[in-house]
Design a protein around this motif. Structure first.
Motif, PDB file in Angstrom:
ATOM      1  N   MET A 166     -58.306  70.976 -41.840  1.00  0.00           N
ATOM      2  CA  MET A 166     -58.067  69.748 -42.586  1.00  0.00           C
ATOM      3  C   MET A 166     -57.044  69.976 -43.685  1.00  0.00           C
ATOM      4  O   MET A 166     -56.160  69.153 -43.916  1.00  0.00           O
ATOM      5  CB  MET A 166     -59.385  69.232 -43.167  1.00  0.00           C
ATOM      6  CG  MET A 166     -60.377  68.768 -42.105  1.00  0.00           C
ATOM      7  SD  MET A 166     -61.905  68.101 -42.860  1.00  0.00           S
ATOM      8  CE  MET A 166     -62.940  67.969 -41.387  1.00  0.00           C
ATOM      9  N   ARG A 181     -50.183  61.905 -51.176  1.00  0.00           N
ATOM     10  CA  ARG A 181     -49.264  61.733 -50.038  1.00  0.00           C
ATOM     11  C   ARG A 181     -49.109  60.249 -49.733  1.00  0.00           C
ATOM     12  O   ARG A 181     -48.021  59.764 -49.420  1.00  0.00           O
ATOM     13  CB  ARG A 181     -49.781  62.473 -48.812  1.00  0.00           C
ATOM     14  CG  ARG A 181     -48.807  62.405 -47.635  1.00  0.00           C
ATOM     15  CD  ARG A 181     -49.571  62.438 -46.329  1.00  0.00           C
ATOM     16  NE  ARG A 181     -50.381  61.259 -46.143  1.00  0.00           N
ATOM     17  CZ  ARG A 181     -51.424  61.171 -45.318  1.00  0.00           C
ATOM     18  NH1 ARG A 181     -51.816  62.232 -44.633  1.00  0.00           N
ATOM     19  NH2 ARG A 181     -52.094  60.046 -45.190  1.00  0.00           N
ATOM     20  N   GLY A 182     -50.212  59.498 -49.836  1.00  0.00           N
ATOM     21  CA  GLY A 182     -50.113  58.048 -49.650  1.00  0.00           C
ATOM     22  C   GLY A 182     -49.156  57.433 -50.650  1.00  0.00           C
ATOM     23  O   GLY A 182     -48.360  56.541 -50.311  1.00  0.00           O
ATOM     24  N   TYR A 219     -53.719  70.298 -41.893  1.00  0.00           N
ATOM     25  CA  TYR A 219     -53.248  69.017 -41.366  1.00  0.00           C
ATOM     26  C   TYR A 219     -52.703  68.152 -42.514  1.00  0.00           C
ATOM     27  O   TYR A 219     -51.619  67.569 -42.404  1.00  0.00           O
ATOM     28  CB  TYR A 219     -54.370  68.292 -40.631  1.00  0.00           C
ATOM     29  CG  TYR A 219     -53.926  66.961 -40.086  1.00  0.00           C
ATOM     30  CD1 TYR A 219     -53.299  66.885 -38.846  1.00  0.00           C
ATOM     31  CD2 TYR A 219     -54.094  65.798 -40.821  1.00  0.00           C
ATOM     32  CE1 TYR A 219     -52.863  65.668 -38.352  1.00  0.00           C
ATOM     33  CE2 TYR A 219     -53.662  64.576 -40.334  1.00  0.00           C
ATOM     34  CZ  TYR A 219     -53.050  64.514 -39.102  1.00  0.00           C
ATOM     35  OH  TYR A 219     -52.621  63.311 -38.625  1.00  0.00           O
ATOM     36  N   ALA A 220     -53.463  68.103 -43.608  1.00  0.00           N
ATOM     37  CA  ALA A 220     -53.004  67.325 -44.768  1.00  0.00           C
ATOM     38  C   ALA A 220     -51.646  67.838 -45.239  1.00  0.00           C
ATOM     39  O   ALA A 220     -50.730  67.058 -45.533  1.00  0.00           O
ATOM     40  CB  ALA A 220     -54.028  67.390 -45.898  1.00  0.00           C
ATOM     41  N   HIS A 227     -67.279  74.172 -50.510  1.00  0.00           N
ATOM     42  CA  HIS A 227     -66.961  73.217 -49.449  1.00  0.00           C
ATOM     43  C   HIS A 227     -66.459  71.903 -50.058  1.00  0.00           C
ATOM     44  O   HIS A 227     -65.428  71.366 -49.639  1.00  0.00           O
ATOM     45  CB  HIS A 227     -68.223  72.974 -48.596  1.00  0.00           C
ATOM     46  CG  HIS A 227     -67.931  72.430 -47.227  1.00  0.00           C
ATOM     47  ND1 HIS A 227     -68.817  72.533 -46.194  1.00  0.00           N
ATOM     48  CD2 HIS A 227     -66.857  71.773 -46.739  1.00  0.00           C
ATOM     49  CE1 HIS A 227     -68.298  71.963 -45.116  1.00  0.00           C
ATOM     50  NE2 HIS A 227     -67.126  71.493 -45.418  1.00  0.00           N
ATOM     51  N   PHE A 228     -67.194  71.401 -51.044  1.00  0.00           N
ATOM     52  CA  PHE A 228     -66.722  70.177 -51.702  1.00  0.00           C
ATOM     53  C   PHE A 228     -65.399  70.425 -52.419  1.00  0.00           C
ATOM     54  O   PHE A 228     -64.484  69.592 -52.371  1.00  0.00           O
ATOM     55  CB  PHE A 228     -67.746  69.630 -52.708  1.00  0.00           C
ATOM     56  CG  PHE A 228     -67.197  68.421 -53.409  1.00  0.00           C
ATOM     57  CD1 PHE A 228     -67.227  67.189 -52.793  1.00  0.00           C
ATOM     58  CD2 PHE A 228     -66.575  68.538 -54.644  1.00  0.00           C
ATOM     59  CE1 PHE A 228     -66.663  66.072 -53.400  1.00  0.00           C
ATOM     60  CE2 PHE A 228     -66.001  67.415 -55.259  1.00  0.00           C
ATOM     61  CZ  PHE A 228     -66.058  66.189 -54.639  1.00  0.00           C
ATOM     62  N   ILE A 283     -54.010  64.202 -50.050  1.00  0.00           N
ATOM     63  CA  ILE A 283     -53.833  63.052 -49.148  1.00  0.00           C
ATOM     64  C   ILE A 283     -53.599  61.775 -49.949  1.00  0.00           C
ATOM     65  O   ILE A 283     -52.770  60.935 -49.590  1.00  0.00           O
ATOM     66  CB  ILE A 283     -55.060  62.911 -48.228  1.00  0.00           C
ATOM     67  CG1 ILE A 283     -55.143  64.089 -47.255  1.00  0.00           C
ATOM     68  CG2 ILE A 283     -55.026  61.582 -47.460  1.00  0.00           C
ATOM     69  CD1 ILE A 283     -56.503  64.250 -46.585  1.00  0.00           C
ATOM     70  N   SER A 284     -54.337  61.624 -51.045  1.00  0.00           N
ATOM     71  CA  SER A 284     -54.182  60.449 -51.897  1.00  0.00           C
ATOM     72  C   SER A 284     -52.758  60.379 -52.456  1.00  0.00           C
ATOM     73  O   SER A 284     -52.106  59.323 -52.427  1.00  0.00           O
ATOM     74  CB  SER A 284     -55.207  60.535 -53.033  1.00  0.00           C
ATOM     75  OG  SER A 284     -55.099  59.452 -53.911  1.00  0.00           O
ATOM     76  N   PHE A 288     -62.640  70.396 -49.899  1.00  0.00           N
ATOM     77  CA  PHE A 288     -62.455  69.013 -49.421  1.00  0.00           C
ATOM     78  C   PHE A 288     -61.699  68.206 -50.479  1.00  0.00           C
ATOM     79  O   PHE A 288     -60.777  67.450 -50.164  1.00  0.00           O
ATOM     80  CB  PHE A 288     -63.808  68.352 -49.121  1.00  0.00           C
ATOM     81  CG  PHE A 288     -63.716  66.857 -49.034  1.00  0.00           C
ATOM     82  CD1 PHE A 288     -63.014  66.242 -48.009  1.00  0.00           C
ATOM     83  CD2 PHE A 288     -64.303  66.051 -49.999  1.00  0.00           C
ATOM     84  CE1 PHE A 288     -62.908  64.866 -47.938  1.00  0.00           C
ATOM     85  CE2 PHE A 288     -64.196  64.663 -49.938  1.00  0.00           C
ATOM     86  CZ  PHE A 288     -63.491  64.070 -48.902  1.00  0.00           C
ATOM     87  N   HIS A 289     -62.100  68.376 -51.720  1.00  0.00           N
ATOM     88  CA  HIS A 289     -61.465  67.613 -52.793  1.00  0.00           C
ATOM     89  C   HIS A 289     -59.986  67.969 -52.930  1.00  0.00           C
ATOM     90  O   HIS A 289     -59.156  67.085 -53.235  1.00  0.00           O
ATOM     91  CB  HIS A 289     -62.202  67.826 -54.110  1.00  0.00           C
ATOM     92  CG  HIS A 289     -61.563  67.104 -55.252  1.00  0.00           C
ATOM     93  ND1 HIS A 289     -61.435  65.731 -55.286  1.00  0.00           N
ATOM     94  CD2 HIS A 289     -60.968  67.562 -56.369  1.00  0.00           C
ATOM     95  CE1 HIS A 289     -60.803  65.380 -56.386  1.00  0.00           C
ATOM     96  NE2 HIS A 289     -60.507  66.466 -57.062  1.00  0.00           N
ATOM     97  N   GLU A 340     -58.367  66.067 -50.295  1.00  0.00           N
ATOM     98  CA  GLU A 340     -58.473  64.639 -50.612  1.00  0.00           C
ATOM     99  C   GLU A 340     -57.445  64.234 -51.673  1.00  0.00           C
ATOM    100  O   GLU A 340     -56.778  63.196 -51.553  1.00  0.00           O
ATOM    101  CB  GLU A 340     -59.895  64.368 -51.119  1.00  0.00           C
ATOM    102  CG  GLU A 340     -60.196  62.928 -51.429  1.00  0.00           C
ATOM    103  CD  GLU A 340     -60.877  62.803 -52.771  1.00  0.00           C
ATOM    104  OE1 GLU A 340     -61.445  63.802 -53.273  1.00  0.00           O
ATOM    105  OE2 GLU A 340     -60.822  61.705 -53.331  1.00  0.00           O
TER     106      GLU A 340
END
Lengths: 152, 152
Positions: free
Chosen positions: A1, A136-137, A4-5, A122-123, A133-134, A126-127, A130
């Motif tokens: 992930m 990147r948007g 990929y991000a 793990h969190f 990705i935010s 993920f963060h 996240e």
């Protein structure tokens, strides 16, 4: 992930010039270059918390602050760098992350972090994805409006 | 991860009026309301591919097209709805997702999808979260610039 991000982040900025990386859409915008620096700084920060099990030192915080906090100071200092500079930093930081994750197991991933007991690794990771990705948007949105605003 | 992303999406739009949800930052922007409709439509689409193991029908595609593709048609039709409308749709779609995931196991998650063999359900659902997070980044950016532009 995470990978990929990152692939989608690099695709979102591919080919941008220094002027485009530095372009400010409006007075409160962060440049795309500053957002790339932010992504690398966030990842470095979470390396400390998850792998080195410590919070950043005062000096580290001072060094990373413009990229971590963005805003006015980020607009002032995060400029005049070619895309290769940001990509190099992102690659260097990511290499450390992947090596450190490969040296650990899934049980480690689920344990609360000593330096931040409210979360586990793990969190935390993920963060990191996240947050990237935010932004990147946001970079996609900003890039689609560069038009002739940025001198190429 | 899906639920965490959703929590941050709902926080990003909390309290917005119809005018704020419909506001267009510029001629090529999607409104925050349209982005919320997009998030629900993407999730519904991936339910078909992963749980129902099929592609959408022509009629489903036609119904969801403005929300899936956004742009001019989305700007035309995705309007005049209160926040509760979007949140209701998001909750309804999410309920189906969580029920369907709970009825399946991790082996199912890793198998290639019959309706889209290039991916497995794990990637598909990561991608749903990823797309939502990317648009949440845009919604935060757009919201911070609503200012007095949108009549409350």
């Amino acid at each position: 992930m995470l990978n990929y991000a990152r692939k989608t982040t690099l695709a979102a900025v591919d080919g941008l010039s220094v002027a485009e990386l530095d372009h400010l859409h409006d007075d409160s915008s962060n440049s795309i270059g500053a957002l790339l620096a932010h992504i690398a700084a966030v990842e470095r920060g979470y390396q400390l918390v998850t792998f080195e099990e410590r919070q950043p030192s005062a000096q580290e915080n001072a060094t990373w602050e413009p990229a971590l906090k963005l805003g006015a100071e980020g607009r002032r200092v995060l400029r005049n760098k070619p895309l290769e500079h940001y990509v190099h930093d992102l690659n260097e930081v990511r290499r450390v992350t992947l090596d450190a994750l490969a040296a650990r197991d899934d049980a480690w991933l689920e344990q609360p972090l000593r330096a931040a007991p409210a979360m586990n690794a793990h969190f935390a990771w993920f963060h990191v994805a996240e947050d990237e990705i935010s932004h990147r948007g946001q970079m996609r949105w900003l890039r689609s409006r560069l038009g002739s605003a940025a001198t190429r």
